[in-house]
Design an enzyme around this catalytic site. Structure first.
Site, PDB file in Angstrom:
ATOM      1  N   PRO A   2      48.462  37.944  44.336  1.00  0.00           N
ATOM      2  CG  PRO A   2      47.466  39.992  44.730  1.00  0.00           C
ATOM      3  CD  PRO A   2      48.012  39.148  43.633  1.00  0.00           C
ATOM      4  CD  GLU A   3      47.877  31.911  44.358  1.00  0.00           C
ATOM      5  OE1 GLU A   3      47.620  30.863  44.971  1.00  0.00           O
ATOM      6  OE2 GLU A   3      48.398  31.925  43.225  1.00  0.00           O
ATOM      7  CE  LYS A  51      42.509  33.253  45.342  1.00  0.00           C
ATOM      8  NZ  LYS A  51      42.505  33.146  43.867  1.00  0.00           N
ATOM      9  NE  ARG A 249      42.082  32.476  37.241  1.00  0.00           N
ATOM     10  CZ  ARG A 249      42.040  32.773  38.527  1.00  0.00           C
ATOM     11  NH1 ARG A 249      43.095  32.507  39.286  1.00  0.00           N
ATOM     12  NH2 ARG A 249      40.976  33.308  39.078  1.00  0.00           N
TER      13      ARG A 249
END
Length: 267
Positions: A2-3, A51, A249
């Site tokens: 999800p972005e 977001k 990340r």
């Protein structure tokens, strides 16, 4: 993952199913709000903010949720059995006479007074898909810390809201700079083009769940330039795509097409 574009589409689908209808079911499966009952109240709108999702309900309530890595909202017909994961992963159900919106694996779920929404989203920079979008402000925010690596600056939602790890890697590739290049070393004109490209890509992808950054009708495995393509040839030059850790990340880049420093855990 999800972005901002995925969240925008999720908000759009929730708005279609809930807005203008009275709640007949309101079930929050988190201890703090488990006894709260807003049935009988109308859902006014569902608005994306970067977001974040803001579901505004009659009498001044806002349900704030965030999908993070694997949360999701699914919409079903009233009475239909939910199919988004096991029942113990359901965190919220908002139902009316026609639809039920079910939230799965939501790491952030809180009920606010609408007047207090700034507590949840007031820190965010200009929203790439929002009415407050301001490319000049986004560029200034991005460049505020000249020593900060590009990838980290793009992910900081205080700079501009909506970019996640996928777009971070893709935007750095399109700018022909590695995600570790300090933003103060970006060539002249690149920051403005980066910001414009980010908005263009999210706008182009906001109505579909299969995100695409490459032009034309490429195969599914070629819909992104670098993200998730480690060990595969670059779609521009044929050099093998590499990956490394950045700010807890994984990021991806082409060692030939992109100039600048690389990550310490280059794979």
């Amino acid at each position: 993952m999800p972005e901002g574009d995925t969240v925008w589409l999720t908000a759009h689908k929730l708005h279609e199913a809930l807005a203008g209808r009275v709640l007949t079911l309101f079930d929050l499966r988190v201890p703090r709000f488990a006894t709260t009952d807003l049935t009988g109240r109308e859902v006014l709108d569902v608005t994306p903010r970067g977001k974040h999702l803001l579901t505004r309900i009659e009498d001044g309530f806002t349900l704030h949720s965030h999908l993070r890595m694997d949360g999701s909202w699914r919409v079903f017909a009233a009475g239909e059995r939910p199919r988004g994961g096991p029942g113990h992963q359901i965190r919220a159900i908002l139902g009316n006479s026609e639809h039920a919106a079910v939230g799965y694996r939501l790491p952030v779920l809180e009920l606010l007074r609408t007047q207090d929404e700034a507590r949840a989203v007031g820190h965010l920079g200009p929203d790439l898909l929002g009415p407050d979008w301001d490319p000049g402000a986004a560029e200034r925010n991005l460049l505020a810390d000249a020593a900060r690596p590009l990838g980290e600056a793009l992910l900081d939602q205080r700079n501009l809201a909506g970019i996640g790890n996928v777009y971070k890697s893709e935007l750095a590739f399109l700018a022909r700079c590695t995600p570790w290049l300090p933003v103060g070393e970006l060539p002249s004109g690149v920051p403005a083009r980066l910001v414009a490209t980010a908005q263009r890509l999210l706008e182009a992808n906001k109505n579909r769940f299969e995100r695409r950054t490459t032009p034309g009708e490429r195969r599914t495995e070629q819909r992104l330039f670098v993200y998730g393509r480690v060990g595969r040839p670059c779609l521009r030059c044929g050099t093998l795509i590499r990956k490394a850790g950045q700010d807890e990340r994984v990021t991806y880049w082409c060692p030939r097409c992109q100039s600048g420093p690389t990550g310490p855990a280059d794979a």
